[in-house]
Design a protein around this motif. Structure first.
Motif, PDB file in Angstrom:
ATOM      1  N   SER A  17       0.819  -1.214   0.000  1.00 53.01           N
ATOM      2  CA  SER A  17       0.000   0.000   0.000  1.00 53.01           C
ATOM      3  C   SER A  17       0.854   1.265   0.000  1.00 53.01           C
ATOM      4  CB  SER A  17      -0.913   0.018   1.226  1.00 53.01           C
ATOM      5  OG  SER A  17      -1.854  -1.021   1.190  1.00 53.01           O
ATOM      6  N   LYS A  18       0.333   2.286  -0.671  1.00 57.84           N
ATOM      7  CA  LYS A  18       0.935   3.616  -0.587  1.00 57.84           C
ATOM      8  C   LYS A  18       0.317   4.324   0.619  1.00 57.84           C
ATOM      9  CE  LYS A  18       1.800   6.063  -4.160  1.00 57.84           C
ATOM     10  NZ  LYS A  18       1.686   6.880  -5.409  1.00 57.84           N
ATOM     11  N   LEU A  19       1.155   4.731   1.549  1.00 60.36           N
ATOM     12  CA  LEU A  19       0.693   5.315   2.801  1.00 60.36           C
ATOM     13  C   LEU A  19       0.999   6.807   2.838  1.00 60.36           C
ATOM     14  CD1 LEU A  19       2.161   2.561   5.153  1.00 60.36           C
ATOM     15  CD2 LEU A  19      -0.177   2.705   4.317  1.00 60.36           C
ATOM     16  N   ALA A  20       0.016   7.580   3.249  1.00 62.68           N
ATOM     17  CA  ALA A  20       0.214   9.017   3.397  1.00 62.68           C
ATOM     18  C   ALA A  20      -0.128   9.432   4.813  1.00 62.68           C
ATOM     19  CB  ALA A  20      -0.655   9.784   2.401  1.00 62.68           C
ATOM     20  N   PHE A  21       0.772  10.143   5.448  1.00 67.03           N
ATOM     21  CA  PHE A  21       0.531  10.707   6.770  1.00 67.03           C
ATOM     22  C   PHE A  21       0.343  12.208   6.606  1.00 67.03           C
ATOM     23  CE2 PHE A  21       2.432   6.717   7.775  1.00 67.03           C
ATOM     24  CZ  PHE A  21       1.968   6.371   9.034  1.00 67.03           C
ATOM     25  N   ILE A  22      -0.823  12.679   7.002  1.00 70.22           N
ATOM     26  CA  ILE A  22      -1.087  14.118   6.975  1.00 70.22           C
ATOM     27  C   ILE A  22      -0.809  14.628   8.383  1.00 70.22           C
ATOM     28  CG2 ILE A  22      -2.721  15.920   6.382  1.00 70.22           C
ATOM     29  CD1 ILE A  22      -2.010  13.966   4.080  1.00 70.22           C
ATOM     30  N   GLY A  23       0.367  15.171   8.566  1.00 70.67           N
ATOM     31  CA  GLY A  23       0.856  15.545   9.890  1.00 70.67           C
ATOM     32  C   GLY A  23       2.020  14.658  10.277  1.00 70.67           C
ATOM     33  N   GLY A  24       3.092  15.270  10.756  1.00 70.36           N
ATOM     34  CA  GLY A  24       4.297  14.497  11.077  1.00 70.36           C
ATOM     35  C   GLY A  24       4.760  14.690  12.504  1.00 70.36           C
ATOM     36  N   GLY A  25       3.817  14.724  13.441  1.00 66.53           N
ATOM     37  CA  GLY A  25       4.158  14.881  14.850  1.00 66.53           C
ATOM     38  C   GLY A  25       4.611  13.582  15.487  1.00 66.53           C
ATOM     39  N   ASN A  26       4.586  13.557  16.817  1.00 62.31           N
ATOM     40  CA  ASN A  26       5.123  12.413  17.554  1.00 62.31           C
ATOM     41  C   ASN A  26       4.402  11.106  17.251  1.00 62.31           C
ATOM     42  OD1 ASN A  26       7.146  13.831  18.858  1.00 62.31           O
ATOM     43  ND2 ASN A  26       5.868  14.360  20.613  1.00 62.31           N
ATOM     44  N   MET A  27       3.075  11.142  17.183  1.00 56.64           N
ATOM     45  CA  MET A  27       2.339   9.908  16.958  1.00 56.64           C
ATOM     46  C   MET A  27       2.589   9.376  15.549  1.00 56.64           C
ATOM     47  SD  MET A  27       0.646   7.741  18.682  1.00 56.64           S
ATOM     48  CE  MET A  27       0.171   8.726  20.112  1.00 56.64           C
ATOM     49  N   ALA A  28       2.607  10.273  14.575  1.00 54.18           N
ATOM     50  CA  ALA A  28       2.917   9.853  13.211  1.00 54.18           C
ATOM     51  C   ALA A  28       4.315   9.251  13.155  1.00 54.18           C
ATOM     52  CB  ALA A  28       2.806  11.036  12.254  1.00 54.18           C
ATOM     53  N   SER A  29       5.272   9.895  13.817  1.00 58.34           N
ATOM     54  CA  SER A  29       6.645   9.385  13.837  1.00 58.34           C
ATOM     55  C   SER A  29       6.706   7.991  14.453  1.00 58.34           C
ATOM     56  CB  SER A  29       7.561  10.325  14.633  1.00 58.34           C
ATOM     57  OG  SER A  29       7.664  11.586  14.016  1.00 58.34           O
ATOM     58  N   ALA A  30       5.938   7.801  15.517  1.00 59.89           N
ATOM     59  CA  ALA A  30       5.935   6.494  16.186  1.00 59.89           C
ATOM     60  C   ALA A  30       5.394   5.411  15.259  1.00 59.89           C
ATOM     61  CB  ALA A  30       5.098   6.563  17.460  1.00 59.89           C
ATOM     62  N   ILE A  31       4.278   5.707  14.587  1.00 55.95           N
ATOM     63  CA  ILE A  31       3.679   4.718  13.696  1.00 55.95           C
ATOM     64  C   ILE A  31       4.609   4.416  12.525  1.00 55.95           C
ATOM     65  CG2 ILE A  31       1.746   4.232  12.145  1.00 55.95           C
ATOM     66  CD1 ILE A  31      -0.002   5.972  13.982  1.00 55.95           C
ATOM     67  N   ILE A  32       5.209   5.453  11.974  1.00 56.05           N
ATOM     68  CA  ILE A  32       6.136   5.254  10.848  1.00 56.05           C
ATOM     69  C   ILE A  32       7.317   4.395  11.286  1.00 56.05           C
ATOM     70  CG2 ILE A  32       7.766   6.415   9.304  1.00 56.05           C
ATOM     71  CD1 ILE A  32       5.729   8.788   9.315  1.00 56.05           C
ATOM     72  N   GLY A  33       7.864   4.693  12.463  1.00 54.58           N
ATOM     73  CA  GLY A  33       8.968   3.882  12.969  1.00 54.58           C
ATOM     74  C   GLY A  33       8.579   2.430  13.120  1.00 54.58           C
ATOM     75  N   GLY A  34       7.357   2.192  13.622  1.00 51.99           N
ATOM     76  CA  GLY A  34       6.878   0.821  13.768  1.00 51.99           C
ATOM     77  C   GLY A  34       6.714   0.130  12.431  1.00 51.99           C
ATOM     78  N   LEU A  35       6.218   0.865  11.438  1.00 56.15           N
ATOM     79  CA  LEU A  35       6.032   0.295  10.101  1.00 56.15           C
ATOM     80  C   LEU A  35       7.376  -0.072   9.477  1.00 56.15           C
ATOM     81  CD1 LEU A  35       3.291   2.715   8.723  1.00 56.15           C
ATOM     82  CD2 LEU A  35       2.989   0.298   9.286  1.00 56.15           C
ATOM     83  N   LEU A  36       8.349   0.801   9.645  1.00 54.95           N
ATOM     84  CA  LEU A  36       9.670   0.520   9.081  1.00 54.95           C
ATOM     85  C   LEU A  36      10.305  -0.689   9.753  1.00 54.95           C
ATOM     86  CD1 LEU A  36      11.101   4.147   8.656  1.00 54.95           C
ATOM     87  CD2 LEU A  36       9.964   2.704   6.964  1.00 54.95           C
ATOM     88  N   ASN A  37      10.059  -0.835  11.048  1.00 55.68           N
ATOM     89  CA  ASN A  37      10.562  -2.022  11.756  1.00 55.68           C
ATOM     90  C   ASN A  37       9.921  -3.303  11.248  1.00 55.68           C
ATOM     91  OD1 ASN A  37      12.301  -0.559  13.390  1.00 55.68           O
ATOM     92  ND2 ASN A  37      10.806  -0.321  15.043  1.00 55.68           N
ATOM     93  N   GLN A  38       8.713  -3.184  10.671  1.00 52.06           N
ATOM     94  CA  GLN A  38       8.026  -4.330  10.092  1.00 52.06           C
ATOM     95  C   GLN A  38       8.475  -4.611   8.663  1.00 52.06           C
ATOM     96  OE1 GLN A  38       3.778  -3.798  10.291  1.00 52.06           O
ATOM     97  NE2 GLN A  38       3.647  -4.422  12.423  1.00 52.06           N
ATOM     98  N   GLY A  39       9.343  -3.761   8.152  1.00 51.69           N
ATOM     99  CA  GLY A  39       9.850  -3.978   6.803  1.00 51.69           C
ATOM    100  C   GLY A  39       9.078  -3.280   5.700  1.00 51.69           C
ATOM    101  N   ILE A  40       8.207  -2.329   6.073  1.00 46.80           N
ATOM    102  CA  ILE A  40       7.477  -1.578   5.053  1.00 46.80           C
ATOM    103  C   ILE A  40       8.468  -0.722   4.252  1.00 46.80           C
ATOM    104  CG2 ILE A  40       5.718   0.178   4.634  1.00 46.80           C
ATOM    105  CD1 ILE A  40       4.600  -2.486   5.607  1.00 46.80           C
ATOM    106  N   ASN A  41       8.317  -0.706   2.947  1.00 44.25           N
ATOM    107  CA  ASN A  41       9.198   0.045   2.060  1.00 44.25           C
ATOM    108  C   ASN A  41       9.094   1.546   2.346  1.00 44.25           C
ATOM    109  OD1 ASN A  41      10.551   1.258  -0.097  1.00 44.25           O
ATOM    110  ND2 ASN A  41       9.790  -0.210  -1.596  1.00 44.25           N
ATOM    111  N   LYS A  42      10.228   2.174   2.614  1.00 40.96           N
ATOM    112  CA  LYS A  42      10.239   3.605   2.917  1.00 40.96           C
ATOM    113  C   LYS A  42       9.655   4.427   1.776  1.00 40.96           C
ATOM    114  CE  LYS A  42      14.384   3.263   5.813  1.00 40.96           C
ATOM    115  NZ  LYS A  42      15.794   3.704   5.976  1.00 40.96           N
ATOM    116  N   GLN A  43       9.847   3.961   0.558  1.00 41.28           N
ATOM    117  CA  GLN A  43       9.371   4.718  -0.601  1.00 41.28           C
ATOM    118  C   GLN A  43       7.851   4.688  -0.730  1.00 41.28           C
ATOM    119  OE1 GLN A  43      11.473   6.694  -2.427  1.00 41.28           O
ATOM    120  NE2 GLN A  43      12.795   6.057  -0.739  1.00 41.28           N
ATOM    121  N   ASN A  44       7.208   3.822   0.047  1.00 40.32           N
ATOM    122  CA  ASN A  44       5.743   3.745   0.020  1.00 40.32           C
ATOM    123  C   ASN A  44       5.094   4.689   1.023  1.00 40.32           C
ATOM    124  OD1 ASN A  44       5.778   1.839  -1.970  1.00 40.32           O
ATOM    125  ND2 ASN A  44       5.326   0.099  -0.647  1.00 40.32           N
ATOM    126  N   ILE A  45       5.912   5.425   1.773  1.00 41.68           N
ATOM    127  CA  ILE A  45       5.396   6.311   2.822  1.00 41.68           C
ATOM    128  C   ILE A  45       5.733   7.756   2.483  1.00 41.68           C
ATOM    129  CG2 ILE A  45       5.482   6.916   5.272  1.00 41.68           C
ATOM    130  CD1 ILE A  45       6.337   4.041   5.849  1.00 41.68           C
TER     131      ILE A  45
END
Length: 284
Positions: free
Chosen positions: A7-35
């Motif tokens: 999936s192509k993921l878009a975060f509207i807002g890049g505060g602490n909670m968004a950062s936490a979720i993104i970090g968790g996704l990357l730890n799961q192996g989600i492609n950085k280019q999809n975010i």
């Protein structure tokens, strides 16, 4: 619907909670280019960019063609953000799944603000996460609009599980206010308890640094027991309370001072305030 990995993921807002979720996704192996993250503040955007994901100042650039859009902005700006996205999505044949972590904003308001010029609106899931998500130990309550499919719920669940050890779907939207009063605001209750434990021990002569280390580890250890033990919280309390012992003396003091009633009123106050904010912000 593509898998979370695709999936192509878009975060509207890049505060602490968004950062936490993104970090968790990357730890799961989600492609950085999809975010892609839309964030107007330079400091936040640079911090997010350091994770290796794509960043922009444009909400439309981030969310225009995404499969999943996470609304992670302050409640006061949610309306304008949603209306901006809806205008862009009027040209899309298929709308994305929207995940809103904007506190208090109701499903009805979000659906209205996201309505496209031809009358369509995205499938929406409201989420109430909590701040322990920042250390991968979050608890989240979720509520889906009636049009959200089982596959979409599974996708959103997988998204939240990147930072939440517990994800609980509720069957009534008003129960998200209860989740707010329980786990959303809950970390502050424990912080306050530890704060006062440290103050009491320090007043009795224990150095503040030692009191802090002992109190914080006690909180962590008790929490781990609650998660890992098959016993109920009530049974765990009984297990550590010897008749007429030290713990019994402390708990009797709590009881005499109305501890049960205090906790009940606190959770109800937070729940009521969450409902009040939702009603107020939805009218902005």
């Amino acid at each position: 619907m593509p898998s979370l990995q695709d999936s192509k993921l878009a975060f509207i807002g890049g505060g602490n909670m968004a950062s936490a979720i993104i970090g968790g996704l990357l730890n799961q192996g989600i492609n950085k280019q999809n975010i892609t993250v839309s964030e107007p503040w330079d400091v936040n955007r640079e911090k997010i960019a350091g994770l290796g994901v794509q960043t922009t100042t444009s909400n439309v650039t981030a969310g225009g063609d995404a499969d999943i859009v996470i609304i992670a902005v302050k409640p006061q700006v949610t309306k304008s953000v949603c209306e901006e996205l809806a205008a862009a999505w009027s040209k899309r044949s298929t709308l994305p799944v929207v995940v809103s972590i904007a506190a208090g904003i109701t499903l009805e308001s979000i659906k209205d603000w996201l309505r496209t010029s031809d009358g369509r609106t995205a499938h929406i899931v409201r989420v109430m996460p909590n701040t322990p998500a920042l250390v991968g130990e979050g608890a989240s309550g979720l509520f889906a609009s009636v049009d959200v499919t089982a596959d979409e719920k599974e996708l959103v669940g997988a998204l939240l599980q990147s930072v939440s050890k517990t994800t609980e779907w509720v069957d009534k939207e008003e129960l998200l206010d209860v989740v707010t009063g329980l786990s959303g605001s809950g970390p502050a209750y424990f912080f306050a308890m530890v704060e006062h434990l440290v103050a009491s021990a320090t007043a009795l002569g224990l150095p503040a640094e030692q009191a802090t280390r002992l109190a914080t580890q006690t909180c962590l250890g008790a929490g781990k027991m609650l998660v890992e033990s098959p016993d109920t919280p009530t049974q765990l309390r009984v297990n550590v309370t010897s008749p007429n012992g030290t713990t019994h003396a402390a708990l009797e003091t709590f009881k005499a001072l109305g501890f049960d009633e205090t906790v009940d009123k606190a959770v109800k106050a937070a729940t009521s305030r969450a409902a009040e904010l939702g009603n107020t912000l939805g009218k902005l």
